[in-house]
Motif scaffolding. Structure first.
Motif, short mmCIF file in Angstrom:
data_model
loop_
_atom_site.label_atom_id
_atom_site.label_comp_id
_atom_site.label_asym_id
_atom_site.label_seq_id
_atom_site.Cartn_x
_atom_site.Cartn_y
_atom_site.Cartn_z
N GLN A 25 -3.98 10.15 -3.33
CA GLN A 25 -4.23 9.14 -3.69
C GLN A 25 -3.76 7.94 -2.92
N GLU A 26 -4.34 6.80 -3.34
CA GLU A 26 -3.81 5.43 -2.73
C GLU A 26 -3.73 4.39 -3.93
N TRP A 27 -2.76 3.64 -3.79
CA TRP A 27 -2.27 2.65 -4.69
C TRP A 27 -1.94 1.39 -4.24
N PRO A 45 0.86 -1.28 0.00
CA PRO A 45 -0.18 0.08 0.12
C PRO A 45 0.86 1.34 -0.01
N VAL A 46 0.50 2.30 -0.98
CA VAL A 46 1.06 3.52 -0.96
C VAL A 46 0.15 4.46 -1.03
N ARG A 47 0.48 5.48 -0.19
CA ARG A 47 -0.41 6.76 -0.15
C ARG A 47 0.19 7.96 -0.18
N GLY A 48 -0.33 9.17 -0.83
CA GLY A 48 0.31 10.50 -0.98
C GLY A 48 0.15 11.31 -2.25
N ARG A 49 0.81 12.08 -2.53
CA ARG A 49 0.37 13.15 -3.72
C ARG A 49 1.52 12.82 -4.70
N LEU A 50 1.48 12.61 -5.86
CA LEU A 50 2.34 12.59 -6.71
C LEU A 50 2.89 13.74 -7.24
N TRP A 51 3.82 13.78 -8.25
CA TRP A 51 4.50 15.15 -8.92
C TRP A 51 4.71 16.07 -7.92
N HIS A 52 5.65 15.49 -6.83
CA HIS A 52 6.12 16.48 -5.80
C HIS A 52 5.17 17.21 -5.13
#
Length: 784
Positions: free
Chosen positions: A206-208, A193-200
């Motif tokens: 989001q969650e993936w 599981p990964v959570r956060g905001r992409l593109w710095h």
């Protein structure tokens, strides 16, 4: 067979190379058409078998299996058995739902087909619905598919040659740490599981779920790593919201359960269909059932058999109703000790998004309150039943009828003899009642003898109620006869209560109550009830005895006052008397017929206000006075006037009506002379059956104006006619808006005028429409 959702089945089946896939148990789950052509093995032979089962070279298979288990790809030549071609074999570990290995088979001479196959695999890479990315050992982007761009945004050029940290910042560093661990250990990692905001941090939250795996060269070296990326943002938010709602509901349920348990009620939770799946320790503590016994519909086994069907029907109706509401029911529940107690169940539906998700209910022990209420009801019913009887034994029988089977399975009344010096009790059994379904007592002899330690003997000796357990055969306690002991075992008798009945301070009877079967054993509270029943029975017996004495006096008075009419020449006389107080057998109305000194016949009827013994006594006085004052030497009015003066002066009456007259027979015929003091007018029925009221003066009643003048009336009585005197009880009605009473009396007389005089009088009394429950007196004289 079913293919994974991210592999277009039709494309795979038409590839010019053999394609196969294995699941986590090394079982073949994919075998396309080209693989069948290259090996000669149809899908039905291969699918569902393990890697080692098809006819490949055993050492080669072992080596392939070892490499794949280690998470490394395998490539090389594989000889097929028989005369088939030598196959080029390549297998790669993957992380996909239901698939752990994907491989291809190719004829070593068909290199063109291999190029086409890998071109098609490239097309599959681009069309896959999940994000696919490939990194070199420095964790720089080497390849991504279009799904990655859909998930994360940006372009291919913004990624290729750059590291995850350069593209995504902190979130990229997190993914990179996972990939480094894969490169270092050579083992895949699934669904990280990964959570956060992409593109710095510029993208949306989001969650993936990221699955990472090493990529090997044909010689086994790790040359990079891959990632499968699935966006689970919406799914995770939904899951967390459901978990939050479930946690809130569980929290509310726990709070509710804690609150209810603090009030000593047992709590249970049942499913939408009404069955039990969750444990209910509080309810099981009451019933003694195990978890397995309670589950499903097993909880109904603890409901009393008499209530079980009704309980289930009511519960099923509640849970299937379109609009679920509060469910409440009072019933008997089996407890852990095997007995039954009264409980109130109350349940409410728990709703989620407008739908019933489950039911929460409580069981509250209300046995003490129910039994206390029942005791009061029984006491009231028993008192009413006893008050309706007029004989001592009848009252005790009514008491037994009121208490069996609601309070006792058996009730017996024993009339006791005066106690003997040695302590034993003898007497006669007068009343016995047994609940329906139980065998009758084997006692046939009405006489009884009880030893000094028997509960009835103890009750009679102490004049106090007694509570005792029924001893089993052989126990060291009071013992019934062998026949009674066997009967008690057969009906499962367990406890008895005895209450004394007193008259004049002496015990004259004992009330015995027996509890049997699943009826709860009697308690000290029941002892208090039967003590009160005994007290009320004692009062009722005292009243009945006094009533019997009054009745004997009343009957004697009636016999003295309401004598048989005399015999008179040329006349037939019939009388009827029906008192309002039927049990007393006498009232305030009277009739009289007696010969006068000169030979005439004196007749009359009177009505003293009241329907009791004092009214009867007044009637007797007035009747006696009138007999003394009547004389054929003076008219009837003179006797009535004298009676009014004397009775008023002596205070005998304040309101009495009467008709007094003389029937005089002479050469010219029969004449009736009479005086009326506020009484209904006589009726004369002609010989041909036509009735009519006699016209004449009606004076005031006795006791109102003793100085008032009295007048005489006279009517001829033709042969065959009938003179009818009566009291108003024959015609009075509670409701007579059309004033039909007198007309109905004439119609009744006309209908039965042809009958013999005795039958004529019987029909008048029996068929009257009067409904005031007043005394009825009829005196009829028929002229021959």
């Amino acid at each position: 067979m079913e293919h994974p959702d991210d592999v277009p089945a039709g494309v795979v089946d038409r590839l010019p190379v053999g394609v196969f896939a294995l699941d986590g148990d090394e079982t073949v789950v994919l075998w396309n058409r080209r693989a069948e052509q290259l090996t000669g093995w149809p899908p039905e032979r291969v699918l569902g078998t393990r890697l080692a089962e098809p006819s490949l070279d055993a050492p080669t298979v072992a080596r392939i299996a070892d490499e794949l288990r280690a998470g490394r790809p395998f490539a090389g030549r594989v000889p097929a058995r028989g005369s088939g071609p030598t196959l080029y074999f390549r297998a790669v570990p993957v992380t996909m739902p239901g698939i752990s290995v994907v491989g291809v088979l190719q004829d070593v001479d068909d290199t063109r087909a291999g190029d086409e196959a890998f071109a098609l695999l490239d097309a599959l890479w681009e069309s896959a619905p999940v994000g696919l990315a490939y990194f070199d050992t420095a964790l720089r982007y080497r390849r991504v598919n279009g799904a990655v761009l859909d998930i994360d945004g940006g372009t291919v050029d913004q990624r290729l040659g750059r590291t995850l940290e350069e593209v995504h910042g902190a979130v990229g560093a997190t993914i990179a740490d996972g990939l480094r661990a894969v490169l270092a250990g050579g083992r895949a990692r699934a669904s990280v599981p990964v959570r956060g905001r992409l593109w710095h941090g510029a993208g949306p939250p989001q969650e993936w779920r990221v699955s990472m795996y090493p990529v090997h060269a044909p010689d086994g070296r790790v040359i990079g790593c891959g990632a499968v990326i699935v966006d689970v943002t919406v799914a995770e938010r939904t899951r967390r919201e459901l978990a939050r709602v479930a946690a809130q509901r569980e929290h509310a349920l726990n709070r509710y359960q804690s609150l209810i348990e603090a009030t000593s009620a047992a709590v249970w939770v049942r499913e939408v269909d009404g069955s039990a799946r969750r444990d209910a320790p509080g309810l099981r503590a009451i019933t003694g059932q195990s978890v397995a016994e309670m589950r499903g519909w097993g909880f109904l086994d603890a409901v009393h058999p008499q209530h079980r069907d009704a309980w289930r029907a009511a519960w099923e109706q509640a849970v299937t109703a379109e609009t679920a509401e509060v469910f409440s029911l009072v019933y008997r529940l089996r407890t852990a000790d095997g007995g039954y107690r009264w409980f109130r169940t109350r349940a409410v539906p728990v709703r989620t998004e407008g739908r019933v998700a489950q039911w929460v209910g409580t069981e509250t022990d209300i046995d003490d309150a129910i039994r206390a209420r029942d005791r009061l009801d029984l006491l009231a019913r028993a008192t009413l039943a006893m008050n309706s009887a007029v004989e001592p034994e009848g009252e005790l029988g009514a008491l037994a009828d009121a208490l069996v089977p609601d309070f006792a399975d058996v009730c017996r009344v024993y009339l006791v003899d005066p106690p003997r010096a040695r302590g034993g009790i003898t007497g006669r059994r007068s009343v016995a009642r047994t609940a329906p379904g139980l065998p009758e007592s084997p006692m046939t002899d009405p006489r009884f003898v009880f030893a000094a330690d028997h509960p009835i003997a103890r009750c009679v000796r102490t004049a106090a109620p007694v509570l005792a357990a029924v001893p089993r055969i052989g126990e060291q306690d009071w013992q019934p006869t062998p026949q009674m002991a066997r009967w008690g075992v057969g009906v499962d008798a367990h406890s008895v209560l005895v209450a004394p009945v007193l008259s004049g301070g002496v015990v004259v009877a004992a009330l015995l109550f027996v509890g049997a079967g699943d009826r709860p054993p009697y308690t000290e509270d029941d002892l208090g009830l039967v003590g009160e029943l005994g007290t009320r029975a004692s009062a009722a017996v005292e009243k009945a005895i006094a009533f019997q004495q009054s009745r004997q006096v009343a009957v004697a008075l009636q016999s003295a006052m309401l004598t048989e009419p005399p015999t008179a020449p040329g006349l037939e006389i019939q009388t009827r008397y029906l008192p309002a107080a039927a049990g007393l057998a006498v009232g305030g109305d009277w009739f009289d017929a007696f010969p006068l000194p000169g030979g005439d016949l004196a007749v009359g009827v009177g009505d003293v206000a009241g329907h009791d013994l004092p009214a009867a006594a007044t009637m007797g006085q007035l009747r006696s006075m009138l007999r003394a004052l009547a004389d054929d030497a003076r008219p009837p009015s003179a006797a009535v006037a004298a009676l009014d003066r004397v009775a008023t002066r002596l205070g005998v009456t304040r309101f009495t009506t009467l008709v007094h007259g003389h029937v005089v027979r002479g050469a010219g015929g029969t004449v009736f002379r009479w005086s009326n003091a506020g009484h209904p007018q006589p009726v004369l029925v002609s010989a041909d059956g036509d009735p009519a009221f006699l016209a004449g003066d009606v004076g005031v009643v006795l006791g109102v104006a003793p100085g008032s003048a009295r007048r005489d009336n006279e009517a001829v009585l033709p042969p065959g006619s009938t003179l009818l005197l009566y009291t108003d009880g024959l015609v009075e009605r509670r409701r007579d808006p059309d004033d039909r009473a007198n007309a109905d009396l004439l119609a009744l007389a006309r209908a039965h005028a042809h009958r013999p005089l005795g039958e004529f009088c019987d029909h008048l009394v029996r068929d009257t429409a009067a409904d005031t429950d007043d005394d009825i007196v009829v005196l009829a004289v028929r002229v021959s």
